[in-house]
Enzyme design. Structure first.
Site, mmCIF file in Angstrom:
data_model
loop_
_atom_site.group_PDB
_atom_site.id
_atom_site.type_symbol
_atom_site.label_atom_id
_atom_site.label_comp_id
_atom_site.label_asym_id
_atom_site.label_seq_id
_atom_site.Cartn_x
_atom_site.Cartn_y
_atom_site.Cartn_z
ATOM 1 N N LYS A 52 -2.472 2.998 -4.505
ATOM 2 C CA LYS A 52 -2.582 3.787 -2.984
ATOM 3 C C LYS A 52 -3.862 3.753 -2.495
ATOM 4 O O LYS A 52 -3.950 3.779 -1.403
ATOM 5 C CB LYS A 52 -2.206 4.774 -3.279
ATOM 6 C CG LYS A 52 -0.760 5.448 -2.831
ATOM 7 C CD LYS A 52 0.191 4.783 -3.846
ATOM 8 C CE LYS A 52 1.295 3.222 -3.847
ATOM 9 N NZ LYS A 52 1.897 3.340 -4.783
ATOM 10 N N GLY A 177 9.133 -10.745 -7.603
ATOM 11 C CA GLY A 177 10.079 -9.697 -7.636
ATOM 12 C C GLY A 177 9.731 -9.310 -6.191
ATOM 13 O O GLY A 177 9.161 -8.815 -4.809
ATOM 14 N N GLY A 178 11.119 -7.963 -5.672
ATOM 15 C CA GLY A 178 10.725 -7.656 -4.608
ATOM 16 C C GLY A 178 10.956 -6.292 -4.328
ATOM 17 O O GLY A 178 11.966 -4.921 -3.574
ATOM 18 N N GLY A 267 9.230 -5.894 -12.745
ATOM 19 C CA GLY A 267 9.624 -4.787 -13.437
ATOM 20 C C GLY A 267 8.830 -4.447 -14.475
ATOM 21 O O GLY A 267 8.215 -5.444 -14.790
ATOM 22 N N ASP A 307 9.229 7.565 -17.668
ATOM 23 C CA ASP A 307 9.616 5.526 -18.570
ATOM 24 C C ASP A 307 10.545 5.220 -18.951
ATOM 25 O O ASP A 307 11.227 4.271 -19.449
ATOM 26 C CB ASP A 307 8.142 5.353 -17.823
ATOM 27 C CG ASP A 307 8.000 5.141 -16.347
ATOM 28 O OD1 ASP A 307 8.343 5.503 -16.031
ATOM 29 O OD2 ASP A 307 6.826 4.046 -16.225
ATOM 30 N N HIS A 441 6.073 18.914 18.743
ATOM 31 C CA HIS A 441 6.144 17.974 20.300
ATOM 32 C C HIS A 441 4.858 17.700 20.345
ATOM 33 O O HIS A 441 3.720 18.386 21.802
ATOM 34 C CB HIS A 441 6.729 18.244 21.169
ATOM 35 C CG HIS A 441 6.956 16.786 22.355
ATOM 36 N ND1 HIS A 441 7.533 15.765 22.307
ATOM 37 C CD2 HIS A 441 6.184 17.005 24.179
ATOM 38 C CE1 HIS A 441 7.630 14.949 23.013
ATOM 39 N NE2 HIS A 441 6.188 15.637 24.259
#
Ligand SMILES: Cc1cc2nc3c(=O)[nH]c(=O)nc-3n(C[C@H](O)[C@H](O)[C@H](O)COP(=O)(O)OP(=O)(O)OC[C@H]3O[C@@H](n4cnc5c(N)ncnc54)[C@H](O)[C@@H]3O)c2cc1C
Length: 460
Positions: A52, A177-178, A267, A307, A441
């Site tokens: 990130k 991979g996706g 993966g 995991d 708003h």
């Protein structure tokens, strides 16, 4: 029988630390065994946090390149790769330092060693010594397995760990991979200037996500110049010069792409091979430890979390599983169970893809009667101000009661916006109640009121 410890936790990542902290707080004599050379676990050292940090930089660069739309000139924007990575490393050192303090605070005993089961109450350490415990929590995480692509091991490839240590931007990358990790890296490389090809076997990226949501992301990635190939077959690799040639079948023709490097984003698998699970009578399927909703394995005094057992390899689930395992060890009479009703998932691409609860696909597969409404970001005030062209929110409600049972957001700040729906689902709110909540708003969050109102109107 007397044991050295009430509980021993194997692995000091997100799941293991959560289990050890909860056990200690509940008064159990606890040890945590960690074999890694660094303390911190996957999320901090090589997962969520470093990726990130890099993605934010890529987003900034992209914003500068798009700045002309707002009448802002940002010429000659350059990337200092070494500085970008140094900042990421500083952040990670900071996060890891904090986790190290927590692990070394002395609340439980921290043992630095690889372990394996000698029998169902005894662990053997790397130096041959042994320790025994009444209970165990296995939290040994996951590893990247060799890619199942003929020729790729010989041709060479990067894992996500390697990509986080690159010294320069590769001229071209093929991402295999996706899933979330693959797509986040693909956009990172593309936005910094690599020529990126994503090769995915399934018919869409994010295989388990609703097709309309996945297609929206595909459209945005393609528009940014990423070559995205879904439904590919018979992928194989060979070394050509200093790069790699990938050959595959796509839409009925044989194709190939030559790239400087390949990122294996296909993966991970549970990291349990070296534990000798059979000695402890802990059943597993291809390494994945089988647990019940209390996180108990086939050996009733041995639990697993994170995991190494799944089924959702994400941090907040690993933490919840670790805490659940610990609570059940501390107080077996008041059984605590994992509940995935409000399961969240976020892919930190831009647009982000965030989901919670049931997808439309899953609801239909379950035969559940749901009402579904969507609303696009390109027709919403705040996102038009931000210049967002892509994405929509989607809301699912029970067709009779109107209770919100799922949501998806593919769009700006999706990872933040989805939490409103998670909170609403936590309180079992109906679409009528969500529509009636005040929303300031103009904000991105007020977009949820449109599908909520639409669904409220359809209720009996
Ligand atoms: C690139 C990448 C990005 C990701 N991004 C996100 C994200 O944005 N959001 C999210 O929710 N998830 C993300 N994830 C997934 C997330 O990082 C993992 O689900 C989570 O960290 C798993 O935690 P864990 O405690 O199960 O395992 P880990 O954190 O891997 O901990 C396992 C520990 O066990 C130790 N160990 C292993 N074997 C032994 C042994 N025999 N003896 C003693 N110790 C042992 C290991 O050294 C390790 O420290 C990402 C993953 C990757 C790879």
């Amino acid at each position: 029988m007397s044991f050295d410890y009430d509980a021993v936790v194997i692995g000091g990542g997100s799941a293991g630390y959560a289990a050890a902290r909860t056990l200690t707080a509940g008064g159990a004599r606890t040890a945590l065994v960690e074999s890694g050379p660094e303390l911190g676990g996957l999320c901090i050292l090589r997962g969520c946090m470093p990726t990130k940090a890099l993605l934010h930089a890529a987003e900034l660069r992209h914003a500068f390149r798009e700045a002309a739309r707002w009448g802002i000139t940002a010429d000659n924007v350059r990337v200092d790769w070494a500085k970008l990575f140094a900042r990421k490393d500083e952040l990670i050192a900071d996060f890891a330092g904090y986790r190290r303090q927590q692990l070394e605070a002395g609340k439980f005993r921290l043992i630095r060693s690889r372990v394996r089961f000698a029998d169902n109450h005894t662990l053997e350490l790397a130096d041959g010594s042994r320790l025994s415990a009444a209970h165990f929590v296995i939290a040994t995480g996951s590893v990247v397995p060799p890619p199942p692509i003929p020729g790729l091991v010989e041709a060479g490839y990067l894992t996500s760990d390697d990509a986080l240590r690159l010294r320069e931007l590769p001229a071209s990358v093929a991402v295999l991979g996706g899933g979330a990790v693959a797509l986040e890296f693909a956009q990172f490389f593309a936005r910094l200037g690599s020529d990126v090809t994503v090769i995915q076997r399934s018919a869409q990226v994010l295989r388990d996500t609703d097709e309309d949501v996945a297609r929206e992301l595909e459209k945005a990635l393609r528009r940014e110049g990423i070559r995205l190939l879904t439904g590919t077959q018979n992928l194989r690799a060979e070394r050509v010069g200093t790069g790699v040639r990938l050959t595959f079948e796509h839409q009925g023709t044989s194709q190939s792409v030559d790239v400087a490097t390949v990122l294996h984003g296909l993966g991970r698998r549970p990291n349990t091979d070296s534990l000798d699970l059979a000695q402890a009578k802990v059943l597993n399927e291809a390494g994945r430890i089988l647990t019940d909703p209390r996180q108990r394995t086939s050996a009733p005094h041995i639990y697993a979390a994170g995991d190494c057992c799944g089924p959702h390899e994400i941090v907040h689930v690993a933490i919840q599983q670790g805490e659940t395992a610990a609570r059940n060890i501390l107080n077996p009479a008041a059984a605590s169970e994992m509940d995935y009703r409000i399961l969240l998932s976020v892919v930190f691409t831009d647009p982000a893809v965030a989901t919670v609860g049931l997808s439309e696909k899953a609801a239909r597969a379950e035969g559940r009667k749901v009402l579904v409404a969507t609303y696009p970001f390109n027709d919403h005030g705040k996102s038009m101000i931000l210049g967002c062209q892509d994405g929509f929110v989607k809301l699912l409600a029970d067709a009779v009661t109107g209770e919100i049972v799922g949501g998806a957001c593919v769009g700006p700040q999706g990872g933040e916006l989805i939490h409103e729906i998670a909170a609403a689902m936590g309180r079992r709110m109906t679409v009528r109640e969500l529509a009636a909540l005040p929303h300031y708003h103009p904000t991105l969050a007020e977009i949820w009121t449109y599908p909520a109102e639409e669904l409220a109107d359809q209720l009996p």
